[in-house]
Design an enzyme around this catalytic site. Structure first.
Site, PDB file in Angstrom:
ATOM      1  N   CYS A   1       3.645   5.054  -4.995  1.00 26.32           N
ATOM      2  CA  CYS A   1       3.890   4.437  -6.168  1.00 26.32           C
ATOM      3  C   CYS A   1       2.698   3.328  -6.754  1.00 26.32           C
ATOM      4  CB  CYS A   1       5.258   3.563  -5.913  1.00 26.32           C
ATOM      5  SG  CYS A   1       5.208   2.624  -4.703  1.00 26.32           S
ATOM      6  N   GLU A   9      12.224  -1.025  -6.078  1.00 25.77           N
ATOM      7  CA  GLU A   9      10.992  -0.763  -6.396  1.00 25.77           C
ATOM      8  C   GLU A   9      10.660   0.737  -6.689  1.00 25.77           C
ATOM      9  OE1 GLU A   9       7.823   1.124  -5.442  1.00 25.77           O
ATOM     10  OE2 GLU A   9       8.142   0.733  -3.212  1.00 25.77           O
TER      11      GLU A   9
END
Length: 455
Positions: free
Chosen positions: A262, A228
């Site tokens: 993010c 990720e």
């Protein structure tokens, strides 16, 4: 090298921890291997008791844990408390659902009795970032441990106290002593762990550059990875959007955790008909947000996690302005100690500049005008990243159509900002990584999907 707690609000060095050496890494991994072999035989009922206890430990000590988060990476205490509570929820979620997610699945078509069974693969190495120092770990650890695996954590070097605290939580919850261990190491130590036969797979949340290196090392060992990575999430504001709602959600999604997420709302791609009105509303909303002491319950914006990260962000803003973007508010580094940066809005960043497609990891929103819906989709997809994104429209069918097939991301929220939830699969495409965390998809990433057939 040492791992350091540096208060990002003051720049003060609070505490230092020595990095362990290679013999100690090997000793810990050998102990993990022994406990992992026993844990895979433990029934779901007993795994569930430990995981529920972990949730109880988190909630019983949430104020102390939140203070540690705030001290090490600057998150406002209210957000830190919410993070700890969310960790308890993911523990409860997998305690409740893991056995059902991993029950044997009958298979048809062979003409004989067959089924798929989901078995643990061993030990997962978790390489985790500082921005959500508890949540990122627990969202990986809860499914991995409930699936019957062990976990070894290599945490970010600026949150060593969080790393040690998480290890202690699992031990307090009654998990075997060496089932979850923290390695107090830097990147070299992580490489040693990846190569060790005890480690069967790696999960990493971090930068795309880190993901490239870890994937290469794990690949050379034929070990699975889930990555990720970065994101430059685009939020498309169509001409029929409720602008007040769009501004409320985009500002909230941009400023959470001082923009250090993010899946933060990094780019607002706004149709030309409503751009000026949107800009005015966004600037007014951003200018109402003031930074303050992160230990105060009233503070909404704390410092960034490190001065070097603040300086990198400011350079991206400066480079965007030099390339032709316009500064609408913020953009000035405060003259005081700590990693402070103001809420900042730029508009009109040209293609090729940082504000157009790079990840802006801090409290900076870039507004980009689009001619029409197709142009907005083109701009959104032009980034190398594909983690999350949003669409604001009052026409739900239009929003769903855009989300389903047009936007190249792992997640799209319509009329809201992207946030992770234990019940929803989470992950990206393109250079934002691969694999999924959370929900039933996440727990199946690190199991052996074994076919059994009875002739």
């Amino acid at each position: 090298m040492s791992l350091q707690t540096v208060n990002p609000a003051t720049g003060e060095l609070v505490r230092e921890f020595p990095s362990i050496d290679i013999p100690e890494i090997l000793r810990i991994l050998e102990n993990v291997e022994a406990d992992a072999a026993a844990w895979r035989e433990v029934a779901f009922e007993d795994r569930t008791k430990c995981m529920r206890k972990a949730a109880e430990v988190l909630l019983a000590n949430k104020e102390a844990y939140a203070k540690t988060i705030t001290l090490e990476m600057g998150k406002p205490i209210s957000e830190a408390l919410a993070e700890v509570e969310k960790c308890a929820k993911v523990c409860e979620y997998y305690a409740e659902n893991a056995a059902n997610f991993l029950q044997d699945q009958p298979l048809e078509g062979s003409g004989q009795k067959a089924f798929a069974t989901f078995q643990p693969i061993g030990c997962v190495l978790a390489i985790m970032p500082w921005n959500f120092p508890f949540w990122q770990v627990f969202r990986a650890a809860a499914p991995a441990l409930m699936a019957g695996n062990a976990m070894v954590l290599k945490h970010a070097s600026n949150v060593p106290q969080c790393a040690l605290t998480i290890e202690a939580i699992f031990q307090q919850a009654g998990f075997p002593m060496n089932l979850f261990r923290t390695l107090m190491v830097g990147n070299d130590g992580a490489a040693v762990a990846i190569a060790h036969p005890t480690v069967s797979a790696v999960t990493l949340t971090g930068s795309t550059a880190a993901g490239e290196k870890v994937a290469a090392m794990a690949g050379s060992q034929i070990k699975k990875t889930v990555l990720e990575l970065g994101g430059a999430d685009a939020y498309i504001v169509l001409e029929d959007a409720d602008l007040d709602l769009a501004v409320e959600k985009i500002v909230a999604g941009r400023m959470l955790n001082a923009g250090q997420s993010c899946i933060a709302a990094k780019r607002a791609i706004v149709l030309s008909e409503v751009r000026q009105a949107f800009e005015a509303k966004v600037v007014a909303a951003m200018e109402k947000i003031s930074a303050g002491d992160p230990t105060s319950a009233d503070t909404k914006l704390g410092p960034m996690a490190r001065v070097d990260l603040r300086d990198e962000l400011h350079q991206q803003v400066s480079d965007s302005l030099k390339a032709g973007a316009e500064l609408l508010t913020g953009g000035v580094v405060p003259d005081k100690p700590g990693a402070w940066y103001p809420p900042t809005v730029i508009t009109g960043a040209p293609e090729g500049s940082p504000g157009y497609g790079e990840e802006l990891f801090g409290p900076v929103l870039s507004i980009i005008e689009a001619k029409d819906e197709d142009d907005a989709v083109r701009i959104a997809n032009s980034s190398e990243y594909g983690l999350g994104g949003g669409v604001f429209t009052q026409n739900h069918e239009r929003g769903i159509a855009l989300a389903r097939t047009k936007l190249h991301t792992g997640t799209v929220f319509i009329n809201d900002f992207v946030k992770s939830d234990p019940r929803l699969p989470f992950g990206g495409v393109k250079r934002s990584g691969y694999g999924r965390e959370l929900s039933d998809y996440g727990i199946k990433e690190f199991v052996n999907i074994k076919t059994v057939l009875l002739a």
